[in-house]
Write an enzyme that holds these catalytic residues in place. Structure first.
Site, PDB file in Angstrom:
ATOM      1  CG  ASP A  95      -2.057  -1.025   1.074  1.00  8.77           C
ATOM      2  OD1 ASP A  95      -2.225  -1.576  -0.036  1.00  8.77           O
ATOM      3  OD2 ASP A  95      -2.754  -1.284   2.065  1.00  8.77           O
ATOM      4  CE  LYS A 116      -2.953  -4.837  -2.002  1.00 15.89           C
ATOM      5  NZ  LYS A 116      -2.937  -5.116  -0.557  1.00 15.89           N
TER       6      LYS A 116
END
Length: 435
Positions: free
Chosen positions: A314, A342
């Site tokens: 991330d 994601k």
């Protein structure tokens, strides 16, 4: 609803930011507290869409909780055992992977039909490897639309035993199994097939489980041993760390246009792997200082890097936009194939939007190269209903070029007041100031 937000050039960022609670920790802690013996008081809970979806689902499952007015602390009365539905029901989980995956596993320990569904993007996020593993333990699970994707109907049945799970797509599948397996009737032995991605997120899970009284034995993250018939025990109080992924934008901003920014709520002993983002910034030339409850970054001349980013998937997105300000040619981010599963296909989205601001980008199957232009171009940045796309591209305003973020509300998934927090640390560039 605000369709777009234009950020004008920022001359300098400086100050201290107390981070909102970690999304990864918040939803894990809520689920463990709901199944523990005793009442747990969670503090610094994240107030965001993902956490609201988890709380709503727990409420539908009969879990009693009391949320403070600012939604930052929550008292949960634990069930002292697995989640259970009193009747067939449907839980809508938005696009919250941190709710969908763990609940899919947890609800295989009760007998009622429970359907898990969500937003259209959730129906594109693979869950087949988790379902395969749960079925090995006896779970009865049906795909209601497309094979290997939500929505799912769960009908209990998980007993335990020898389970093999593919670790190459998402660490959330293993997290889901680890958190539910101690509550199963039998012992579980969980073996990892393939490379385990995002291993630091498993460390978060193991640390949370330990806080709730269950220690997990494992052989170098390849085989995990869990004793069935166990009970989670409330720690009484649990402080949710600040979100290390959210810290990345402000630390990067300081590296580009500091001043100095200090983020509090995380530090050198954090359970979150994304604190290692600060090491990456340091390797690019930034000055980093660590405390027990803070990380501080000061501006320096940034240079390019070529690095494996699998351990911080991330926060690595923030490196992609920070690369726009690095001298010396091309920055390469490697081993990031899991970006594709994601909130959106982040590899394609990142490549597309970086090109809009003038960068030369190569998008590989599992890597990204970014070569900045001498001057960034003003652009309207698509965010793909992905909170991290919006926050990453806010950094473009640290140039002498404005940037327009489309659908800025998508940050509500993890950081509802992100833009206000950035503004509070920022000194605007005057119209005639040098970049």
């Amino acid at each position: 609803m605000q369709d777009s937000l234009t950020l004008n050039p920022i001359a300098r960022v400086d100050g201290t930011l107390n981070l909102p609670g970690s999304k990864s920790v918040s939803n894990r802690a809520l689920l463990l507290a709901a199944q523990a013996n005793g009442t747990t008081r969670l503090t610094n809970l994240l107030d965001s869409d993902d956490v609201r979806h988890m709380l709503t689902a727990l409420g539908q499952l009969g879990v009693n909780y009391r949320l403070s007015a600012d939604r930052r602390s929550c008292e949960i009365d634990g069930l002292g055992g697995p989640l259970r539905a009193d009747e067939a029901l449907t839980l809508f989980l938005g696009n919250a992977g941190t709710a969908m995956r763990p609940l899919a596993a947890a609800l295989c320990l009760q007998a009622q039909d429970v359907t898990l569904t969500g937003e259209p993007r959730m129906k594109e996020r693979p869950i087949g490897h988790l379902v395969d593993a749960l079925r090995q333990g006896g779970a009865q699970i049906d795909y209601l639309e497309h094979e290997h994707y939500p929505p799912l109907r769960l009908r209990g049945g998980y007993q335990g035993g020898d389970i093999t799970v593919d670790g190459s797509v998402s660490s959330q599948f293993l997290t889901a199994l680890l958190m539910m397996a101690p509550l199963a009737p039998q012992n579980s032995c969980i073996r990892i097939k393939g490379e385990l991605v995002s291993r630091p997120y498993i460390d978060i899970t193991l640390a949370l489980m330990k806080s709730f009284g269950i220690e997990v034995r494992h052989d170098n993250y390849q085989v995990f041993y869990l004793t069935g018939g166990s009970v989670y025990r409330s720690p009484g109080e649990y402080l949710v760390e600040g979100d290390a992924s959210s810290a990345s934008y402000f630390l990067a901003a300081a590296a580009i246009r500091g001043g100095t920014v200090r983020v509090t709520g995380i530090g050198r002993h954090s359970v979150q792997g994304d604190i290692r983002f600060a090491d990456v910034l340091e390797s690019m030339g930034a000055t980093i200082r660590w405390g027990n409850d803070y990380i501080e970054c000061s501006r320096a001349s940034l240079h390019t890097i070529d690095m494996d980013m699998n351990h911080i998937p991330d926060a690595a997105m923030t490196i992609a936009t920070t690369a726009l300000f690095a001298s010396g040619g091309t920055t390469t981010l490697r081993n990031i194939a899991n970006w594709r599963v994601k909130e959106t296909d982040r590899l394609t989205a990142m490549a597309t939007e970086l090109r809009k601001v003038g960068a030369t980008v190569i998008e590989g199957e599992d890597y990204l190269t970014v070569t900045p232009s001498a001057r960034l171009s003003a652009a309207r940045i698509g965010t793909y209903n992905d909170h991290r796309m919006a926050m990453c591209f806010a950094l473009v305003a640290l140039s002498d070029t404005p940037v327009t973020i489309l659908d800025p509300q998508c940050t509500h998934k993890t950081f509802p007041d992100f833009f206000a927090r950035l503004s509070a640390l920022s000194t605007p560039a005057s119209p005639h100031s040098a970049p």
